[in-house]
Design an enzyme around this catalytic site. Structure first.
Site, PDB file in Angstrom:
ATOM      1  N   TYR A  91      44.408  23.805  -2.885  1.00  0.00           N
ATOM      2  CA  TYR A  91      43.172  23.779  -2.576  1.00  0.00           C
ATOM      3  C   TYR A  91      42.359  23.624  -0.646  1.00  0.00           C
ATOM      4  O   TYR A  91      42.514  22.578  -0.033  1.00  0.00           O
ATOM      5  CB  TYR A  91      42.180  22.053  -2.996  1.00  0.00           C
ATOM      6  CG  TYR A  91      42.247  21.468  -4.255  1.00  0.00           C
ATOM      7  CD1 TYR A  91      42.995  22.468  -4.479  1.00  0.00           C
ATOM      8  CD2 TYR A  91      42.805  19.887  -4.767  1.00  0.00           C
ATOM      9  CE1 TYR A  91      42.547  21.437  -6.417  1.00  0.00           C
ATOM     10  CE2 TYR A  91      42.803  19.875  -5.542  1.00  0.00           C
ATOM     11  CZ  TYR A  91      42.530  20.033  -6.625  1.00  0.00           C
ATOM     12  OH  TYR A  91      42.776  20.219  -7.970  1.00  0.00           O
ATOM     13  N   PHE A 125      37.600  18.123 -14.509  1.00  0.00           N
ATOM     14  CA  PHE A 125      36.422  18.311 -14.615  1.00  0.00           C
ATOM     15  C   PHE A 125      35.482  17.079 -15.839  1.00  0.00           C
ATOM     16  O   PHE A 125      34.461  17.812 -16.489  1.00  0.00           O
ATOM     17  CB  PHE A 125      36.371  19.582 -15.381  1.00  0.00           C
ATOM     18  CG  PHE A 125      37.240  20.625 -14.578  1.00  0.00           C
ATOM     19  CD1 PHE A 125      37.105  21.015 -12.723  1.00  0.00           C
ATOM     20  CD2 PHE A 125      37.805  21.463 -15.010  1.00  0.00           C
ATOM     21  CE1 PHE A 125      37.427  21.733 -12.223  1.00  0.00           C
ATOM     22  CE2 PHE A 125      38.156  22.586 -14.038  1.00  0.00           C
ATOM     23  CZ  PHE A 125      37.895  22.774 -12.320  1.00  0.00           C
ATOM     24  N   GLY A 185      32.335  19.784 -16.040  1.00  0.00           N
ATOM     25  CA  GLY A 185      31.386  20.497 -17.963  1.00  0.00           C
ATOM     26  C   GLY A 185      32.025  21.551 -17.958  1.00  0.00           C
ATOM     27  O   GLY A 185      33.500  22.307 -17.126  1.00  0.00           O
TER      28      GLY A 185
END
Length: 307
Positions: A75, A223, A227
């Site tokens: 990340y 998520f 979505g």
């Protein structure tokens, strides 16, 4: 549909949805995902974040009772690393803070995705997380399956690092039920991270959700809000059913999505990520949103209809 008093985010803390245990570590069911700390979109997409703001978000998360952070060494944006931000903001770490990281995927220095880790690479990946976070062991490490048919060799390599004391607990990510069983034959699994939310249509993940509930394993969807947007950010397309429930509760559509996710079982944990302090408070407040049976049925049927 009955109307509920509007939610006041600022006073709601991360224990509103209750707690669960990852092995011997108790966490509030609403945690924090670090992916969005590094920029306007995940990884090398978008613009790097404002460092001070990202650090402020992390510290505010702690004030609001977050004690479960999900992160990874991969990340990072062109200027920011999630692990380094966590270290700068929160070290020395409080005793009850559980930091969960994941290994498997790999990005090179330029930020481009490179060859996924082989089993013998995983020690280096774990040590990189330790170095960036300033820790001498990792609370939980998830093995992210990278499309391989068997995860036994990779998971076995992590189990060895657990025996050495570099890792306390193990989890798996992006797996089917057979992979979970394969891992459990090697070492205990405390959590499963799969993509899951109102938009997700994977029957295998529904099965994993059920198995985890039966076995007392944490199910940690990623998520859940984004979505279809995935790593690019939250979806703007909300179905009328979601909007109706949001209006009834004086809540946002994102809060409704999180509340629906948490309502799938007491073993379900949420790790919404944001670099925005206001969104952070909203996400945490979703842990206090209780859907009626009618609202849950309506959202469940929405998911089935689209599936």
């Amino acid at each position: 549909m009955c109307h509920h008093p509007p939610m006041t985010s600022e006073t709601i803390t991360a224990d509103a949805a209750g707690t669960w245990t990852l092995g011997d570590l108790t966490v509030n069911r609403v945690g924090f995902g670090a992916m969005r700390l590094t920029g306007s979109a995940a990884f090398h997409l978008g613009a790097p974040s404002d460092r001070k703001r990202s650090i402020a978000v992390l510290r505010r998360a702690m004030e609001l009772g977050v004690n479960h952070i999900d992160t990874a060494a991969f990340y990072f944006s062109s200027l920011r690393s999630a692990n380094e931000l966590i270290n700068s903001a929160l070290s020395p770490y409080s005793d009850d803070l559980v930091i969960v990281t994941k290994v498997g995927p790999f990005r090179d220095y330029s930020g481009e995705w490179a060859t996924s880790a082989r089993p013998d690479d995983l020690r280096g990946h774990v040590e990189e997380n330790l170095r960036q976070l300033g820790r001498d062991h990792l609370d939980v490490v998830n093995l992210r399956r990278m499309r391989q048919d068997s995860i036994a060799e990779h998971f076995g390599a992590l189990a060895e690092l657990r025996e050495e004391g570099l890792i306390r607990h193990l989890g798996v990510s992006d797996v089917e039920p057979r992979h979970l069983a394969e891992a459990q034959a090697i070492a205990p699994v405390v959590c499963v991270q799969n993509r899951f939310g109102l938009d997700s249509r994977n029957p295998g993940t529904n099965e994993i959700l059920r198995i985890c509930g039966e076995q007392g394993i944490a199910f940690v969807p990623f998520f859940a809000i984004a979505g279809e947007g995935g790593s690019h950010g939250a979806t703007d397309g909300h179905d009328e059913e979601v909007l109706a429930v949001a209006r009834a509760h004086g809540a946002t559509p994102a809060q409704v999505r999180l509340a629906w996710t948490l309502a799938q079982g007491p073993h379900v944990l949420a790790i919404p990520g944001t670099g925005n302090p206001d969104h952070l408070a909203e996400n945490i407040a979703a842990g206090a949103l209780r859907l009626t049976d009618q609202e849950r049925d309506m959202l469940d049927s929405l998911r089935q209809k689209a599936g």
